[in-house]
Design a protein around this motif. Structure first.
Motif, PDB file in Angstrom:
ATOM      1  N   ILE A  72       0.858  -1.177   0.000  1.00  0.00           N
ATOM      2  CA  ILE A  72       0.000   0.000   0.000  1.00  0.00           C
ATOM      3  C   ILE A  72       0.893   1.225   0.000  1.00  0.00           C
ATOM      4  O   ILE A  72       1.759   1.381   0.861  1.00  0.00           O
ATOM      5  CB  ILE A  72      -0.912   0.025   1.241  1.00  0.00           C
ATOM      6  N   VAL A  73       0.694   2.089  -0.986  1.00  0.00           N
ATOM      7  CA  VAL A  73       1.516   3.298  -1.108  1.00  0.00           C
ATOM      8  C   VAL A  73       0.605   4.520  -1.129  1.00  0.00           C
ATOM      9  O   VAL A  73      -0.598   4.420  -1.353  1.00  0.00           O
ATOM     10  CB  VAL A  73       2.386   3.264  -2.383  1.00  0.00           C
ATOM     11  N   GLY A  74       1.222   5.678  -0.906  1.00  0.00           N
ATOM     12  CA  GLY A  74       0.475   6.926  -0.925  1.00  0.00           C
ATOM     13  C   GLY A  74       1.191   7.970  -0.095  1.00  0.00           C
ATOM     14  O   GLY A  74       2.075   7.650   0.716  1.00  0.00           O
ATOM     15  N   PRO A  75       0.811   9.229  -0.245  1.00  0.00           N
ATOM     16  CA  PRO A  75       1.460  10.295   0.520  1.00  0.00           C
ATOM     17  C   PRO A  75       1.142  10.205   2.003  1.00  0.00           C
ATOM     18  O   PRO A  75       0.183   9.535   2.416  1.00  0.00           O
ATOM     19  CB  PRO A  75       0.883  11.573  -0.095  1.00  0.00           C
ATOM     20  N   SER A  76       1.932  10.875   2.831  1.00  0.00           N
ATOM     21  CA  SER A  76       1.667  10.928   4.263  1.00  0.00           C
ATOM     22  C   SER A  76       0.279  11.517   4.498  1.00  0.00           C
ATOM     23  O   SER A  76      -0.118  12.488   3.847  1.00  0.00           O
ATOM     24  CB  SER A  76       2.723  11.786   4.973  1.00  0.00           C
ATOM     25  N   GLY A  77      -0.448  10.911   5.434  1.00  0.00           N
ATOM     26  CA  GLY A  77      -1.784  11.394   5.735  1.00  0.00           C
ATOM     27  C   GLY A  77      -2.865  10.800   4.860  1.00  0.00           C
ATOM     28  O   GLY A  77      -4.044  11.163   5.002  1.00  0.00           O
ATOM     29  N   SER A  78      -2.499   9.863   3.969  1.00  0.00           N
ATOM     30  CA  SER A  78      -3.511   9.268   3.090  1.00  0.00           C
ATOM     31  C   SER A  78      -4.319   8.176   3.769  1.00  0.00           C
ATOM     32  O   SER A  78      -5.319   7.711   3.216  1.00  0.00           O
ATOM     33  CB  SER A  78      -2.847   8.706   1.833  1.00  0.00           C
ATOM     34  N   GLY A  79      -3.895   7.725   4.965  1.00  0.00           N
ATOM     35  CA  GLY A  79      -4.647   6.716   5.715  1.00  0.00           C
ATOM     36  C   GLY A  79      -4.073   5.318   5.634  1.00  0.00           C
ATOM     37  O   GLY A  79      -4.702   4.363   6.078  1.00  0.00           O
ATOM     38  N   LYS A  80      -2.852   5.171   5.103  1.00  0.00           N
ATOM     39  CA  LYS A  80      -2.261   3.841   4.918  1.00  0.00           C
ATOM     40  C   LYS A  80      -2.095   3.104   6.240  1.00  0.00           C
ATOM     41  O   LYS A  80      -2.573   1.977   6.401  1.00  0.00           O
ATOM     42  CB  LYS A  80      -0.883   3.956   4.238  1.00  0.00           C
ATOM     43  N   SER A  81      -1.396   3.725   7.189  1.00  0.00           N
ATOM     44  CA  SER A  81      -1.122   3.045   8.460  1.00  0.00           C
ATOM     45  C   SER A  81      -2.400   2.853   9.269  1.00  0.00           C
ATOM     46  O   SER A  81      -2.573   1.831   9.941  1.00  0.00           O
ATOM     47  CB  SER A  81      -0.101   3.852   9.270  1.00  0.00           C
ATOM     48  N   THR A  82      -3.304   3.820   9.215  1.00  0.00           N
ATOM     49  CA  THR A  82      -4.579   3.672   9.914  1.00  0.00           C
ATOM     50  C   THR A  82      -5.330   2.456   9.389  1.00  0.00           C
ATOM     51  O   THR A  82      -5.869   1.655  10.160  1.00  0.00           O
ATOM     52  CB  THR A  82      -5.437   4.936   9.740  1.00  0.00           C
ATOM     53  N   LEU A  83      -5.360   2.295   8.072  1.00  0.00           N
ATOM     54  CA  LEU A  83      -6.014   1.125   7.482  1.00  0.00           C
ATOM     55  C   LEU A  83      -5.336  -0.162   7.925  1.00  0.00           C
ATOM     56  O   LEU A  83      -6.011  -1.140   8.285  1.00  0.00           O
ATOM     57  CB  LEU A  83      -5.987   1.240   5.958  1.00  0.00           C
ATOM     58  N   LEU A  84      -4.006  -0.174   7.920  1.00  0.00           N
ATOM     59  CA  LEU A  84      -3.275  -1.375   8.318  1.00  0.00           C
ATOM     60  C   LEU A  84      -3.582  -1.744   9.766  1.00  0.00           C
ATOM     61  O   LEU A  84      -3.768  -2.923  10.094  1.00  0.00           O
ATOM     62  CB  LEU A  84      -1.771  -1.158   8.134  1.00  0.00           C
ATOM     63  N   HIS A  85      -3.643  -0.760  10.643  1.00  0.00           N
ATOM     64  CA  HIS A  85      -3.928  -1.031  12.051  1.00  0.00           C
ATOM     65  C   HIS A  85      -5.342  -1.569  12.236  1.00  0.00           C
ATOM     66  O   HIS A  85      -5.582  -2.438  13.095  1.00  0.00           O
ATOM     67  CB  HIS A  85      -3.740   0.244  12.877  1.00  0.00           C
ATOM     68  N   ILE A  86      -6.285  -1.092  11.446  1.00  0.00           N
ATOM     69  CA  ILE A  86      -7.655  -1.601  11.526  1.00  0.00           C
ATOM     70  C   ILE A  86      -7.718  -3.032  10.998  1.00  0.00           C
ATOM     71  O   ILE A  86      -8.331  -3.917  11.616  1.00  0.00           O
ATOM     72  CB  ILE A  86      -8.616  -0.688  10.752  1.00  0.00           C
ATOM     73  N   LEU A  87      -7.070  -3.289   9.877  1.00  0.00           N
ATOM     74  CA  LEU A  87      -7.060  -4.634   9.313  1.00  0.00           C
ATOM     75  C   LEU A  87      -6.380  -5.621  10.253  1.00  0.00           C
ATOM     76  O   LEU A  87      -6.748  -6.800  10.307  1.00  0.00           O
ATOM     77  CB  LEU A  87      -6.354  -4.635   7.952  1.00  0.00           C
ATOM     78  N   GLY A  88      -5.381  -5.130  10.999  1.00  0.00           N
ATOM     79  CA  GLY A  88      -4.661  -5.990  11.930  1.00  0.00           C
ATOM     80  C   GLY A  88      -5.255  -6.046  13.319  1.00  0.00           C
ATOM     81  O   GLY A  88      -4.615  -6.579  14.234  1.00  0.00           O
ATOM     82  N   THR A  89      -6.434  -5.480  13.498  1.00  0.00           N
ATOM     83  CA  THR A  89      -7.194  -5.486  14.769  1.00  0.00           C
ATOM     84  C   THR A  89      -6.546  -4.642  15.857  1.00  0.00           C
ATOM     85  O   THR A  89      -6.931  -4.753  17.023  1.00  0.00           O
ATOM     86  CB  THR A  89      -7.408  -6.917  15.317  1.00  0.00           C
ATOM     87  N   LEU A  90      -5.562  -3.811  15.515  1.00  0.00           N
ATOM     88  CA  LEU A  90      -4.951  -2.946  16.510  1.00  0.00           C
ATOM     89  C   LEU A  90      -5.793  -1.702  16.766  1.00  0.00           C
ATOM     90  O   LEU A  90      -5.597  -1.000  17.750  1.00  0.00           O
ATOM     91  CB  LEU A  90      -3.544  -2.529  16.059  1.00  0.00           C
ATOM     92  N   ASP A  91      -6.727  -1.424  15.859  1.00  0.00           N
ATOM     93  CA  ASP A  91      -7.638  -0.288  15.994  1.00  0.00           C
ATOM     94  C   ASP A  91      -8.994  -0.737  15.485  1.00  0.00           C
ATOM     95  O   ASP A  91      -9.117  -1.742  14.781  1.00  0.00           O
ATOM     96  CB  ASP A  91      -7.110   0.907  15.192  1.00  0.00           C
ATOM     97  N   GLN A  92     -10.026   0.009  15.846  1.00  0.00           N
ATOM     98  CA  GLN A  92     -11.391  -0.335  15.472  1.00  0.00           C
ATOM     99  C   GLN A  92     -11.932   0.685  14.487  1.00  0.00           C
ATOM    100  O   GLN A  92     -11.799   1.889  14.702  1.00  0.00           O
ATOM    101  CB  GLN A  92     -12.290  -0.375  16.725  1.00  0.00           C
TER     102      GLN A  92
END
Length: 364
Positions: free
Chosen positions: A34-54
């Motif tokens: 997953i690529v994209g500029p900073s602030g595009s939501g990449k890490s947030t999406l990864l944390h949700i997919l990995g159950t670290l966030d809801q």
């Protein structure tokens, strides 16, 4: 069959909407970046997919197991809609009861004004108005006037009779009194429970489709430990443990035997080129070696998928490329699936597939 499936993922931090309806499927054995500029939501999406966030809305499943299912973006109905519903529903239900009583009285029924029979009939009409009408239609006339809907997922549904009872109580009782009634609902009643931004519910009671309960609490933690691996930008190794011990930690948490775990960790570290560094502590390893230990730790429980958040961000270019090539080696040797978030476009192109994000959405 997709080993990971995400649908309509939404996430908001205060007024900032970070994810705006993301869909993603990952097949078994795939390496996806997953690529994209900073602030595009990449890490947030990864944390949700990995159950670290809801997520605030949407659903996620891994290997067919629903780990997150929030088909509603939660917020209460506007107070003015609830007030209009109440002001219309109550007088109208009383008017219907009075009209029916007079009609039956004229037809010969013993329903004199003030009689117990008339009061009983009136009460029955009011109850029927609030409960039966809603259970068959999902709305009362007041809700048709205000445009209020009741939905589960993205589909309008008819609430059950017990849900209508709770909803009636939600109109008439202070919220605090509903806490004792929450066992009737599929999850506790909460003031912030409601529906997507385009649709609002008419009370404080949430509605969830049956059979879509997701993992939570200890069950979710166990699933994360057994079925998901993580590799982060910083290795997060325990400094007092050796490389072998660090790789063993997730399996020890799961309660696996020490001898079998140490053998498995030794095999992984050897596969990763660290067979001669088993007893070295993190401070005695290079940055690339530390990250390889973190990868062995992520693989120790044979996870269905490994999530890597900027795994090469703390490495030089040579080590970064070696690490990405290592992912392909692990896919070939172990059939492992990887989802990688990275800013490095060149390294991302080595993946089987590149997902581009911008402003909280997948654009390609």
């Amino acid at each position: 069959m997709a080993i990971l499936s995400a649908r309509n993922i939404h996430k908001r931090f205060g007024p900032l909407e970070v994810l705006k309806g993301v869909d993603l499927d990952i097949e078994k054995g795939e390496i996806v970046s997953i690529v994209g500029p900073s602030g595009s939501g990449k890490s947030t999406l990864l944390h949700i997919l990995g159950t670290l966030d809801q997520a605030d809305g949407g659903s996620v499943s891994i290997s067919g197991v629903p780990i997150s299912n929030r088909s509603q973006v939660l917020r209460p109905a506007p107070w003015w809609k609830r007030l209009i519903n109440l002001l219309v529903d109550v007088p109208l239900s009383f008017a219907l009861a009075e009209g029916l009583s007079r009609l039956l009285h004229r037809s010969g029924a013993d329903l004199e004004p003030g009689s117990p029979q008339r009061a009983l009939l009136g009460g029955g009409v009011i109850v029927a108005y609030f409960l039966l009408f809603e259970s068959f239609t999902g709305r009362t006339p007041a809700k048709w006037l205000t445009g209020t809907k009741v939905i589960a997922g993205n589909t309008p549904v008819r609430p059950s009779f017990s849900a209508c009872c709770l909803r009636t109580a939600a109109r008439l009782l202070p919220f605090g009194l509903l806490e004792s009634l929450s066992f009737v609902a599929s999850r506790p009643v909460g003031w912030h429970d409601a529906l997507p931004d385009t649709v609002v519910t008419d009370s404080k009671l949430p509605y969830l489709p049956r059979g879509t309960q997701s993992l939570e609490g200890k069950a979710l933690a166990d699933f994360r430990n057994q079925r998901i691996g993580f590799v982060f930008q910083f290795h997060h190794l325990l400094p007092e443990f050796t490389a072998l011990e660090n790789a063993c930690v997730p399996a020890w948490i799961q309660g696996k035997g020490k001898a079998a775990t140490r053998q498995r960790a030794t095999e992984l570290l050897t596969l990763l080129g660290l067979g001669h560094r088993l007893e070295h502590k993190p401070g005695e390893l290079s940055g690339g070696e530390q990250q390889r230990v973190a990868i062995a730790r992520a693989l120790i429980n044979n996870p269905d998928i490994v999530f890597a958040d900027e795994p090469t961000g703390n490495l030089d270019s040579a080590n970064a490329r070696d690490l990405h090539e290592l992912f392909f080696k692990l896919r070939k040797e172990l059939g492992q699936t990887f989802l990688i978030v990275t800013h490095n476009e060149e390294l991302a192109q080595l993946s089987d597939r590149v997902v581009s994000m911008k402003d909280g959405r997948v654009i390609s």
